[in-house]
Scaffold this active site. Sequence first.
Site, PDB file in Angstrom:
ATOM      1  N   GLN A   1     105.279  45.041 -83.330  1.00 54.53           N
ATOM      2  CA  GLN A   1     105.005  44.729 -81.924  1.00 54.53           C
ATOM      3  C   GLN A   1     106.295  44.679 -81.116  1.00 54.53           C
ATOM      4  O   GLN A   1     106.257  44.496 -79.911  1.00 54.53           O
ATOM      5  CB  GLN A   1     104.311  43.359 -81.822  1.00 54.53           C
ATOM      6  CG  GLN A   1     102.982  43.298 -82.540  1.00 54.53           C
ATOM      7  CD  GLN A   1     102.398  41.891 -82.598  1.00 54.53           C
ATOM      8  OE1 GLN A   1     101.927  41.474 -83.635  1.00 54.53           O
ATOM      9  NE2 GLN A   1     102.388  41.161 -81.491  1.00 54.53           N
TER      10      GLN A   1
ATOM     11  N   ARG B   1      97.991  35.279 -81.383  1.00 58.91           N
ATOM     12  CA  ARG B   1      97.360  35.382 -80.063  1.00 58.91           C
ATOM     13  C   ARG B   1      97.658  34.135 -79.249  1.00 58.91           C
ATOM     14  O   ARG B   1      96.758  33.470 -78.736  1.00 58.91           O
ATOM     15  CB  ARG B   1      95.861  35.578 -80.212  1.00 58.91           C
ATOM     16  CG  ARG B   1      95.297  36.328 -79.019  1.00 58.91           C
ATOM     17  CD  ARG B   1      93.943  36.867 -79.211  1.00 58.91           C
ATOM     18  NE  ARG B   1      93.593  37.648 -78.015  1.00 58.91           N
ATOM     19  CZ  ARG B   1      92.487  38.327 -77.884  1.00 58.91           C
ATOM     20  NH1 ARG B   1      91.615  38.354 -78.838  1.00 58.91           N
ATOM     21  NH2 ARG B   1      92.236  39.009 -76.790  1.00 58.91           N
ATOM     22  N   CYS B   2      98.943  33.849 -79.124  1.00 63.25           N
ATOM     23  CA  CYS B   2      99.320  32.542 -78.625  1.00 63.25           C
ATOM     24  C   CYS B   2     100.763  32.580 -78.181  1.00 63.25           C
ATOM     25  O   CYS B   2     101.592  33.248 -78.765  1.00 63.25           O
ATOM     26  CB  CYS B   2      99.135  31.574 -79.785  1.00 63.25           C
ATOM     27  SG  CYS B   2     100.100  30.094 -79.751  1.00 63.25           S
TER      28      CYS B   2
ATOM     29  N   GLU C   1      95.767  35.681 -74.131  1.00 63.09           N
ATOM     30  CA  GLU C   1      95.567  34.647 -75.145  1.00 63.09           C
ATOM     31  C   GLU C   1      94.804  33.425 -74.674  1.00 63.09           C
ATOM     32  O   GLU C   1      94.512  32.536 -75.469  1.00 63.09           O
ATOM     33  CB  GLU C   1      96.944  34.221 -75.665  1.00 63.09           C
ATOM     34  CG  GLU C   1      97.655  35.390 -76.277  1.00 63.09           C
ATOM     35  CD  GLU C   1      99.163  35.241 -76.293  1.00 63.09           C
ATOM     36  OE1 GLU C   1      99.799  35.931 -77.067  1.00 63.09           O
ATOM     37  OE2 GLU C   1      99.684  34.420 -75.527  1.00 63.09           O
TER      38      GLU C   1
END
Lengths: 291, 794
Positions: free
Chosen positions: B221, B368-369, B738
């Site tokens: 990523q 996801r945070c 998120e």
Amino acid sequence: MYPSRFRYEAPRSVEEAIALLHQGGGEAKVLAGGQSLVPMLKLRFASPEMLVDINNLPGLDYLRVDADGTIRIGALCRHADLEKSTLLAAHQPTMAAAAPLVADPIVRNRGTLVGSLCHADPQGDWASVMIALGGHIVAQGPKGRRKIAVADLMKGPFQTVLAYDELAIEAVVPAPKGVAGGGYLKLERRVGDFATVGVAIAIETSAGSVIRAGIGLTGVGGSTINAVDAAGALLGGPLTADTIARASELAAQAAQPRSDHRGSATYKRHIVSTFVTRILTSVPDSKGKAA
Amino acid sequence: MQLDEIKIGGLGASRRRVEDNRFIRGKGNYVDDIVLPGMLHMEILRSPLAHARIKSIDTTKAWAIPGVRLVMTGETMASRNLAWMPTLSYDTQAVLATDKVRFQGQEVACVIADDPYIAKDACEAIVVEYEPLPVIVNPQQALAPGAPLIRDDKENQLDNVVFDWAVGDKDGTDRAFAAADVVSKLELHYPRSHPSPLESCGSIADFDRATSKLTVYMTTQAPHIIRAAVALVAELPEHMIRIISPDLGGGFGNKVPVYPGYVASILASILLERPVKWIEDKTGNLISTGFARDIYLHGEMALRKDGKILGVRMHTDSDHGAFFSDAQPSKFKIGLMHSTFACYDIPAAHLTARGVYTNKAPGGVAYRCSFRVTEAMFFQERMVQAAADDLGIDQAEFRRINFVRDDDFPHRTAFGFLTDSGQYGKCLDVGLEAIGYQDFLRQKAEAAKQGRLLGIGISTMTEPLGAGNSREYDILGIKMFDSAELRVHMTGKAILRTGAKSQGQGHETTWAQIVAHELGIPADDVTVEEGDTDTAPFGMGTYASRSTPVAGAAVAMVSRKIRAKARKLAAHLLEVSEEDIEWELGRFYVRSSPDRGVTIQECAMAAYSNVPDGLEPGLENNAYYDPPNLTWPFACYIATVEVDPGTGVWDVLNMVAVDDCGVRINPMIVEGQIMGGLTEAYAMASMQFITFDAEGNCVGSNFMDYLLPTAWETPGFELHEVVTPCPHHPIGAKGIGECATVGGPAAFVNAVMDAIKGIGVRNIDMPLLPDRVYEALTERHDVSGAPPVKMDDR
Ligand SMILES: Cc1cc2nc3c(=O)[nH]c(=O)nc-3n(C[C@H](O)[C@H](O)[C@H](O)COP(=O)(O)OP(=O)(O)OC[C@H]3O[C@@H](n4cnc5c(N)ncnc54)[C@H](O)[C@@H]3O)c2cc1C
């Protein structure tokens, strides 16, 4: 997936399949729907030398009801065929209730009922259903065919009494002598999950009295459990709150669950008794209601 | 005539995702799709034990298998000074174990062979002799006197503590508690989970001896961070390293860290001078790569009888596994945990945080945070509900009493963050209206009479997304800005590159929409490219909902630079001075005669064919964007449930989501993000967790045990919106990727807790599996989910 190396055979007849199994001398495995075997190959829990793929064998994909009410399920009849069957919905409430609860829709398209029995997973749903129904399988080996009651098929977890060169041809549910009732309830954490607890009940009533009863328990022991005493408590009279309570209690006693990440043994026992009660309480209007 | 912005796919257009064209046709290009000539395959041998000394490793039989090219152990790595590598949190992590294994699944050896089957066979032929050591699976065990020392490799590490950290105003908080009418307390555990993207991790390292260039295709990523890390770890010059992150099958934070498999494949390629592919299997992904969460909370709130929160005190114990490799801004040891309670007006707060080593996989990735914000908001909203119950005040009303008011921005939170915008009360009202709050309370009371258990749970929160401004946010010293480069071709078509890296978020679609909004170039005319460090501008990558707040802002800024130059070209073409020109979407015109104008496409042509004296030809530029602040979206999630008292099974009756993420670039994509986030929230609340038994065996090493919800059991969600534009973002957008994962779980848990209210149970740890709910209901005590999980042997 990277399984160990194996030889692959796809015979065209039952005889050829059995000959290959015989030749394999215990190192060959039947491949039916592959929904249990392939994951085992992937994890290398199983490393057979040969796979005998039976998917090309003609005439084994049937599901039929004989004139006398006997139900026959061929070795290549898929879970999805059972789920969609109008025959089961009309004739066999326990099987009809279980069919949509086995695995998930993708697995049901490939997996077979007979394969599930042969796999002897204590968490497999069909074994308790067939035990509740008093069903048997027909196995064929080099020396011919024999009948094995599903209750006697399992030797232990993932072990059956089938000889290495025997092929299960079909599973059979005997014709009912009364009105068939019952159901299947399964506690799962998610669709496609194996049962934390599954309860299969099949009863037959005649003139308001229970004349046959079977209770099979999924996921609460080293093998599928045949709760004989619990079923016995239902025999010889109508279903009453008392007989139901007695059967629930005996079924919970028959269970041999262990505590694990799915729940404590106490919890699982409790679920067995709750499910027995819920299935039996809904028997008169059980059609399509289970789960 | 003014262009129709929606028609050209600009801001607000629910444009179909352009990347889906290839994804749904099976034409995506993932790492495993890439085949290079002469490529070999690598497989990793992992430790079956959670804590053990390695006595010996015998690779003789593996070397003897035909087709095996290389067998590497910790010793091989050590000979190149690569047995250990630095983590993103200033710790070290073993690449291949030399001394001990410290978690089940740790990398012990690698085989490189002609095909993956051979590599796997050879891994099985390696004989490792282990001497088992006592195992630690939770902070309590880690901190117990006499606990075995996990990190005996580190000098000066005398216990299992990773850090002790504190933030906030201790004295002020103590005073608030002294003045409180009621103190509400809560203990809970946010369980360990795994991001589990559909595609696991993998790499193809291709070292070319002739050019000395190392090309690595990698599931990352953050390709630029990886290039920097590889330059430092492998001691290769940075310009000789090219990281290419092709299509990614999801990331969710899992693909931010550097993993041993990447490093091993790189060394193997250097040693063998052939491309080496490593593709992790699902079990490898679940048991060894970056986990998330795993934090214990002790929380206290000082309350006044009328519902006002006077102060908050929190202590967290976080379980980091065997190596501290959290991927987070370096300044904050427990991420942005202290963003907790940001939507409430609280006079004083204090947080202490302790991190420990255990015999579990390392990670602490932001699943996801935005760096531990998920835990922060879950703790907050569980504490808020418990406090409302303790005071006997309606949970919605309690929130309203304590919200930061609309006219109180900018607002400095008790922990020092600056929130800048929001309409919290309005979002709550929209949510309550949508769920039919009063009506449900009546239904609930009615159902209770028949022994049925209905419950409603609310979760409201604002979270800091889009790290971040360079004053505060860096990873290993590299500031967390981002970038965009835009080249407009002669015919007015364009290519845009950014330092972010989409892994499902739809950047190829939305970035083009920002260009369309700024320049009037139809979105379909803009190609978007990311992920190749040789071509993309430097950026910190995509995670923590930072793409739109940071890279997205850079896209707007570079477009504006292009527009500024195009204006000069327009003036030249229209033969007027720049000051006499006006801009409308896609076109410059002469102020005094609006009919006289030139389109942006005509300006682009002029940039290559008709340039005025003194102006550089061409129409391209780049922008680096350092955001002045984080963005603060707000969300209100409300769930209603029914609990079956006979089994502990609970069903979601309704779920309503109200999100305020500022201006929505592509509403369809935003809704997709919220739907996906709510699904993951439901997963966390109901089934998805990774636990361990007393021996440190990972329970959750495959998808039969690590439960991801499917379409069958995931409830439906009803989405609503409120729009409060971000005051500092160039197009008013805030992060959204998120919010729902962060805020959602508490809504479900609060709903179940509400359904069983009144029996003296304060908490059931997630996931709320039926057996836990049943235990709470029947035994009337809190239920902990902390490992080790109890297992009877058969
Ligand atoms: C994700 C997933 C979820 C699942 N969930 C459930 C669930 O909830 N409940 C459940 O009951 N099952 C579940 N299963 C298992 C599934 O039902 C299998 O289909 C079934 O257990 C095996 O049937 P099969 O035809 O696929 O057999 P295979 O996998 O092909 O074979 C299984 C075993 O039986 C042997 N065998 C198969 N057929 C014969 C035969 N005719 N004669 C002799 N030996 C034979 C094979 O050699 C092998 O040892 C799940 C499977 C998966 C992958």
